[in-house]
Design a protein around this motif. Sequence first.
Motif, short mmCIF file in Angstrom:
data_model
loop_
_atom_site.label_atom_id
_atom_site.label_comp_id
_atom_site.label_asym_id
_atom_site.label_seq_id
_atom_site.Cartn_x
_atom_site.Cartn_y
_atom_site.Cartn_z
N UNK A 1 0.83 -1.21 0.00
CA UNK A 1 0.00 0.00 0.00
C UNK A 1 0.86 1.26 0.00
N UNK A 2 0.20 2.35 -0.35
CA UNK A 2 0.81 3.67 -0.24
C UNK A 2 -0.04 4.43 0.76
N UNK A 3 0.60 4.98 1.80
CA UNK A 3 -0.13 5.71 2.84
C UNK A 3 0.20 7.19 2.73
N UNK A 4 -0.80 7.98 2.37
CA UNK A 4 -0.58 9.43 2.26
C UNK A 4 -0.99 10.09 3.56
N UNK A 5 -0.04 10.73 4.21
CA UNK A 5 -0.34 11.46 5.45
C UNK A 5 -0.15 12.93 5.20
N UNK A 6 -0.46 13.75 6.20
CA UNK A 6 -0.39 15.19 5.93
C UNK A 6 1.04 15.62 5.62
N UNK A 7 2.04 15.00 6.27
CA UNK A 7 3.42 15.46 6.07
C UNK A 7 4.23 14.60 5.13
N UNK A 8 3.90 13.31 5.05
CA UNK A 8 4.72 12.43 4.20
C UNK A 8 3.89 11.31 3.61
N UNK A 9 4.49 10.62 2.64
CA UNK A 9 3.85 9.46 2.04
C UNK A 9 4.79 8.28 2.21
N UNK A 10 4.26 7.16 2.68
CA UNK A 10 5.09 5.98 2.88
C UNK A 10 4.54 4.84 2.04
N UNK A 11 5.46 4.00 1.53
CA UNK A 11 5.02 2.81 0.81
C UNK A 11 5.54 1.58 1.52
#
Length: 324
Positions: free
Chosen positions: A282-292
């Motif tokens: 998955x790709x997790x988009x958060x307010x400050x960063x995006x993590x895969x």
Amino acid sequence: INVTHELATRLLAAGTEPVSGQQLAEEFGVSRTAIWKHMKELEAMGYEIESVRKKGYRINNSPDSLEAFLVQAGLKTKKIGQRIEYLEQCASTQIVAHQLAQEGAPDGTAVISELQTEGRGRLMRKWDSAKGQGIWMSIILRPELPPHKSPQFTLVAAVAIVRAIQSVTGLDASIKWPNDILFGTKKATGILTELQSDADGIQALIIGIGVNVNQEREDFDAEVQDIATSLRLESGQPVNRRKLVQEILHCLEIYTDMYIEEGFAPLKELWEGHSATIGKAVRARMSRETLEGIAEGITEDGVLQLRTADGKVHGIYSADIELK
Ligand code: BTX
């Protein structure tokens, strides 16, 4: 009490069995002519009433409305939905519910609207809420829990809704962490949990539930036509909204009680059983960063565990998740 509503409830409970005008007159303590007038009123409201010769009245079809007395006829709960605020239209049931909660509305109060002109999702995103075609509802809960437990209610509500959909339509939906209910990659339901709290803890949780029930593709706003689906589109037939609301309220009561009495562990297991996220890239988009990375599971607190390529496990509290 409203005799017309009570009569509708009485006849709906009798099902296909006609009830005689004489009997209704006795039960309600009014004349047979009065009963006949109430039947005419129900017809004007959209009920199809058959008067079976020598036997009495029967309701063959009732309007597809989520009016409180209709939802409450046959409702299996003790608490959730015992008070229902029904509206033809409002900006957002969340706004109405926040107001009612502040005025002291009891635990389990539900706000249901046929149409929302400003339905909202997380981060004030728009929620498309077509008139009469979905379930647009907010539930006020007053659990005695600390505020940091509130996000778990989103997961508990997701389990309740998936199970209610299963039992009414036979359809198996899956849950995308934290708040989407999907068929394949398309969204059929959104959940928005909001909080009123103070130093003493949670004053009220407002659980907003939006279920796409009977929309056809062109009923959705153009922006969401490719990402949204409805239970009708999935099952190929119209779905009875009233039954579904009753079952959602019932399941919500079962699973929130379970959570409050036994903690999150049994819910975690149920949630993972319906999850579309766990074990996936998955790709997790958060307010400050995006993590895969790989979504490995959720913790006892409902926090998503994401393992990135470097082997680190990140706890995700709030994000938009894209399945890769
Ligand atoms: P969310 O922020 O996760 O999702 C919002 C996004 O979903 C939108 O930006 C849009 O892309 C997409 N979307 C909008 N409308 C629909 C729809 N009808 N079906 C599928 N996708 C859609 C999800 O927020 C939480 C939604 C809660 C809605 C309920 S309805 C009753 C209550 N009142 C209220 O105003 N909100 C809640």
